[in-house]
Write a protein that holds these residues in place. Structure first.
Motif, short mmCIF file in Angstrom:
data_model
loop_
_atom_site.label_atom_id
_atom_site.label_comp_id
_atom_site.label_asym_id
_atom_site.label_seq_id
_atom_site.Cartn_x
_atom_site.Cartn_y
_atom_site.Cartn_z
N ARG A 189 39.56 -5.71 39.03
CA ARG A 189 40.87 -5.11 38.89
C ARG A 189 40.95 -3.85 37.91
NH1 ARG A 189 46.24 -8.62 37.67
NH2 ARG A 189 47.80 -6.99 37.83
N THR A 190 40.31 -3.91 36.70
CA THR A 190 40.31 -2.88 35.83
C THR A 190 39.41 -1.69 36.45
OG1 THR A 190 40.55 -4.31 33.96
CG2 THR A 190 39.86 -2.16 33.25
N VAL A 191 38.22 -2.04 36.68
CA VAL A 191 37.25 -1.02 37.09
C VAL A 191 37.81 -0.18 38.32
CG1 VAL A 191 35.03 -0.47 38.04
CG2 VAL A 191 35.35 -2.13 36.22
N ALA A 213 50.77 7.67 27.88
CA ALA A 213 49.38 7.24 28.34
C ALA A 213 48.40 7.04 26.86
CB ALA A 213 48.86 8.60 29.06
N GLY A 214 48.79 7.73 25.86
CA GLY A 214 47.83 7.50 24.65
C GLY A 214 48.15 6.01 24.09
N GLY A 215 49.49 5.67 23.90
CA GLY A 215 49.82 4.52 23.60
C GLY A 215 49.15 3.43 24.25
N ALA A 216 49.63 3.47 25.60
CA ALA A 216 48.75 2.52 26.45
C ALA A 216 47.35 2.42 26.44
CB ALA A 216 49.18 2.62 28.11
N LEU A 217 46.67 3.40 26.37
CA LEU A 217 45.08 3.44 26.08
C LEU A 217 44.64 2.88 24.66
CD1 LEU A 217 42.31 4.15 26.83
CD2 LEU A 217 42.79 6.64 26.25
N GLY A 218 45.44 3.48 23.67
CA GLY A 218 44.93 2.85 22.31
C GLY A 218 45.27 1.30 22.18
N PHE A 276 49.24 1.34 34.09
CA PHE A 276 49.28 -0.12 34.37
C PHE A 276 47.92 -0.59 34.20
CE2 PHE A 276 48.84 -3.48 37.44
CZ PHE A 276 49.88 -4.42 37.13
N THR A 277 46.94 -0.07 34.54
CA THR A 277 45.44 -0.61 34.45
C THR A 277 45.09 -0.64 32.96
OG1 THR A 277 44.81 0.53 36.46
CG2 THR A 277 43.03 -0.23 34.95
N LEU A 278 45.42 0.16 32.17
CA LEU A 278 45.13 0.16 30.91
C LEU A 278 45.82 -0.83 30.13
CD1 LEU A 278 45.08 3.98 29.85
CD2 LEU A 278 43.27 2.45 30.24
N GLY A 279 47.29 -1.17 30.45
CA GLY A 279 47.98 -1.91 29.88
C GLY A 279 47.65 -3.50 30.19
N GLU A 280 46.91 -3.62 31.35
CA GLU A 280 46.42 -4.73 31.86
C GLU A 280 45.09 -5.21 31.40
OE1 GLU A 280 48.34 -7.50 33.80
OE2 GLU A 280 49.60 -6.50 32.45
N ALA A 281 44.31 -4.17 30.99
CA ALA A 281 42.83 -4.47 30.70
C ALA A 281 42.70 -5.55 29.47
CB ALA A 281 42.39 -3.05 30.23
N THR A 282 43.88 -5.40 28.80
CA THR A 282 43.75 -6.66 27.69
C THR A 282 43.45 -7.98 28.21
OG1 THR A 282 45.05 -4.93 26.25
CG2 THR A 282 44.76 -7.25 25.40
N LEU A 302 56.42 -12.55 31.17
CA LEU A 302 57.25 -12.26 29.96
C LEU A 302 56.65 -10.89 29.49
CD1 LEU A 302 59.81 -13.41 28.35
CD2 LEU A 302 57.97 -13.94 26.57
N GLY A 303 55.39 -10.77 29.54
CA GLY A 303 54.88 -9.33 29.26
C GLY A 303 55.36 -8.35 30.05
N TYR A 304 55.49 -8.57 31.50
CA TYR A 304 56.05 -7.35 32.15
C TYR A 304 57.38 -6.80 31.97
CZ TYR A 304 52.00 -8.41 35.11
OH TYR A 304 50.85 -8.49 35.62
N ILE A 305 58.29 -7.65 31.08
CA ILE A 305 59.49 -7.04 30.65
C ILE A 305 59.30 -5.85 29.82
CG2 ILE A 305 61.53 -7.49 29.33
CD1 ILE A 305 61.28 -10.38 29.95
N VAL A 306 58.21 -5.71 29.16
CA VAL A 306 57.94 -4.58 28.23
C VAL A 306 57.08 -3.64 28.87
CG1 VAL A 306 56.60 -3.89 26.13
CG2 VAL A 306 57.78 -6.09 26.21
#
Length: 502
Positions: free
Chosen positions: A239-241, A414-419, A225-231, A57-61
């Motif tokens: 995967r994140t590193v 990018a700022g939105g994803a990182l923040g 994608f990596t920043l979004g998945e880090a949560t 479901l999260g991937y829709i966003v």
């Protein structure tokens, strides 16, 4: 239909109305930003209809936002090279077709792929529309007013998207949050030749930096994608590193390519413009702050105050009006005050609003504990969005308008994803064990959720403070001239220097 003639100076083309051009490109931007948030309140309905898991479901966003952010700079360069109106029409076509397949999707896979394609269409629309705007209005008061309207759309459209998503999903069905784009996109494709002149960067035809485009787009896609998945994956996970290292390697490769090719996708000379450079750095932090705000404020209202999704959406209405008011104030003051002063004022308002949300009690009320910070946040958000948009184009030549548009929008995405990734990691740290300790008691669960959201508001306030310090110490003060500006022509003010020599 206007001929495909290159332009290298700002100003409305003969036979075209600047007002209609502004309305047209703003309509496209409004549609793009609305679709960032329109799915949020429709997610439960989509999940029930397609039988999707919470993870998918999260991937829709994220599919839409990741592709949008990753391809923005490429979209800007394509617009400069092959024609801005042409890319705008292609973007609307792709967006409308992807919206149609999104509404017709009968599986999670089809929907997620369609959302990704929709994001690609949006990445062609946004930089092309913004570069058309900057080529239509000369640098100075006219452009500042136009960018004031444009900049206010980011906050307003995101909030309208939340409200519209709730209304449509509760009414005709979640499919209509996508289908509503189809007639709009089709009309835009047909009307574009009548309303918008064609333009491209002078001498850009036939020359395109393919290695740079591929490398940078891959780096941005991997990073976002990596920043979004880090949560979900954790900052210390392989995967994140690995994703962050891979993105860094690709970015280094991109810089190497740009320093060697004859026609770079992102000319290194553009970073000599100090105000533009600081505006993009600030946009990364500012949009990270506001992205986290909207995400956690929505959760706070529903988890802690017990609002329904629709009620939470309408609770944002005053904030939307204040964003518009803040944008109007900022665009009207750009002739009197520097970008530095206006961004700092907006950030002070936003930080104050976040601190008030941090102190909001569990048993509080909307009128006393949510409305006041929403008003401050809306005013601050509108002022900052508009001023950063204007500052990001100070001294940028018309032939690089697409690159400038892609750069500021990439900084925002990018700022939105990182923040959001960083602040969510802080807010949810230790939450699993705390939830287990509640033994399922509703009042204790609410307390844990409230604490997590309040930690997020405090973290966002700290991020806003960092952005404030960057602007205070790095953004130029008062009137100045960017490198390459003719000394004989005085700059009007910090936001509207004399044109850069070509």
């Amino acid at each position: 239909m206007a001929p495909d003639t290159p332009t290298n100076r700002s100003g409305p083309a003969a036979g075209f109305s600047p007002g209609l051009i502004l309305a047209f490109v703003c309509m496209g931007q409004f549609m793009v930003f609305t679709d960032v948030s329109i799915v949020n309140l429709a997610l439960p309905s989509i999940q029930d209809s397609l039988g999707m898991t919470d993870v998918s479901l999260g991937y829709i966003v994220t599919a839409y936002a990741t592709v949008l952010g990753g391809f923005l700079l490429l979209g800007g360069r394509l617009a400069d090279t092959f024609g801005r109106r042409r890319m705008l029409q292609i973007g609307f076509t792709v967006f409308a077709l992807a919206s149609l397949t999104s509404g017709l999707a009968d599986s999670s896979t089809v929907l997620i792929i369609s959302r990704a394609v929709q994001g690609f269409g949006a990445s062609l629309i946004t930089p092309a529309a913004l570069s058309i705007l900057t080529n239509t209005f000369p640098e100075g008061a006219e452009r500042n007013k136009a960018l004031g309207i444009w900049g206010s759309l980011a906050g307003i459209a995101s909030i309208v998207g939340v409200i519209l998503g709730g209304v449509l999903s509760n009414g005709p069905g979640w499919e209509w949050i996508f289908w509503i784009n189809v007639p709009i996109g089709a009309a835009a494709v047909l009307l574009a030749p009548r309303l918008v002149p064609e333009s491209r960067a002078e001498g850009a035809k036939g020359r395109f930096d393919t290695p740079g485009a591929v490398t940078l787009t891959a780096a941005l896609l991997l990073l976002i994608f990596t920043l979004g998945e880090a949560t979900h994956q954790g900052w210390g996970s392989a995967r994140t590193v690995g994703g962050l290292i891979g993105a860094a390697v690709l970015l280094v490769a991109f810089i190497t390519i740009e320093l060697k090719v004859k026609s770079p996708m992102m000319p290194p000379s553009i970073f000599r413009l100090r105000t533009m450079r600081v505006a993009n750095i600030s946009a990364v932090m500012v949009f990270g702050t506001f992205s986290a705000l909207f995400f956690f404020a929505s959760l706070f209202m529903q988890q802690v105050y017990g609002y329904s999704p629709l009620k939470a959406g309408f609770a944002y209405v005053p904030l939307a009006f204040c964003v518009a008011a803040g944008a109007g104030v900022a665009s009207g003051l750009t002739a009197k005050f520097s970008a530095r002063v206006l961004v700092m004022a907006g950030l002070v308002l936003a930080i104050t609003g976040l601190l008030l949300l941090w102190q909001a009690p569990v048993d509080g009320s909307y009128a006393m504990n949510l409305l006041p910070p929403f008003i401050l946040l809306g005013l601050g958000c509108g002022m900052v969005f508009v001023t950063l948009q204007i500052a990001a184009f100070v001294g940028v030549s018309d032939e690089h308008a697409g690159v400038g548009a892609g750069l500021i929008n990439t900084s925002q995405e990018a700022g939105g994803a990182l923040g959001l990734a960083v602040i969510a990691t802080i807010a949810y740290n230790g939450m699993t064990s705390e939830m287990a300790a509640t033994n399922g008691k509703p009042e204790l669960i609410t307390e844990v959720q409230a604490a997590a959201n309040q930690d997020a508001f405090l973290s966002a306030a700290v991020a806003g403070l960092v952005a404030l310090l960057v602007v205070a110490f790095l953004m130029p003060r008062g009137k100045h001239q960017e490198p390459g500006t003719p000394a004989a022509v005085p700059a009007q003010d910090n936001l509207a220097p004399a044109p850069v020599e070509k």
